[in-house]
Scaffold this motif. Sequence first.
Motif, PDB file in Angstrom:
ATOM      1  N   CYS A  21     -27.049 -34.976  44.742  1.00  0.00           N
ATOM      2  CA  CYS A  21     -28.483 -34.736  44.848  1.00  0.00           C
ATOM      3  C   CYS A  21     -29.134 -36.076  45.173  1.00  0.00           C
ATOM      4  O   CYS A  21     -29.182 -36.966  44.316  1.00  0.00           O
ATOM      5  CB  CYS A  21     -29.032 -34.172  43.551  1.00  0.00           C
ATOM      6  N   TRP A  38     -29.227 -30.394  36.491  1.00  0.00           N
ATOM      7  CA  TRP A  38     -28.679 -29.358  37.362  1.00  0.00           C
ATOM      8  C   TRP A  38     -28.902 -28.008  36.698  1.00  0.00           C
ATOM      9  O   TRP A  38     -28.666 -27.851  35.505  1.00  0.00           O
ATOM     10  CB  TRP A  38     -27.185 -29.562  37.596  1.00  0.00           C
ATOM     11  N   TYR A  96     -26.787 -23.710  43.096  1.00  0.00           N
ATOM     12  CA  TYR A  96     -27.010 -24.819  42.182  1.00  0.00           C
ATOM     13  C   TYR A  96     -28.196 -25.644  42.671  1.00  0.00           C
ATOM     14  O   TYR A  96     -28.265 -26.036  43.844  1.00  0.00           O
ATOM     15  CB  TYR A  96     -25.752 -25.689  42.095  1.00  0.00           C
ATOM     16  N   CYS A  98     -30.782 -29.028  41.891  1.00  0.00           N
ATOM     17  CA  CYS A  98     -31.033 -30.260  41.165  1.00  0.00           C
ATOM     18  C   CYS A  98     -32.536 -30.404  40.960  1.00  0.00           C
ATOM     19  O   CYS A  98     -33.336 -29.845  41.720  1.00  0.00           O
ATOM     20  CB  CYS A  98     -30.464 -31.469  41.898  1.00  0.00           C
TER      21      CYS A  98
END
Length: 126
Positions: A21, A38, A96, A98
């Motif tokens: 990220c 996360w 996912y 961040c």
Amino acid sequence: VQLQASGGGLVQAGGSLRLSCAASGRTYITFSRYAMGWFRQAPGKEREFVAAISGSGGVTYYADSVKDRFTISRDNAKSTMYLQMNTLKPEDTAVYYCAEARGVVPAVKTLDYNYWGQGTQVTVSS
């Protein structure tokens, strides 16, 4: 601040992936002032906490479901955060995300985060 998540993909169960990220709009000094985290969201489910790290990187939190398999870290000089995911399971399949927290202390609730990346898909096949 813009957060760019990358590193997702398709992997077999038991495999590994490393997510990154990258934060733009932050110097390494200002990047270190904020905790990062996360989260993940599977289809039809709410976004859930995965891991978080303090601004200095010295304090980390993990969801029970990923403890001992995932490792969160950060390189403040590069304004980048990582999530090393090992021993992946099909139930880890999700997008996912961040995020940057509102302060230096790691947090587990989405409301404690100010900025979010666009998400990266992780798919674990059985």
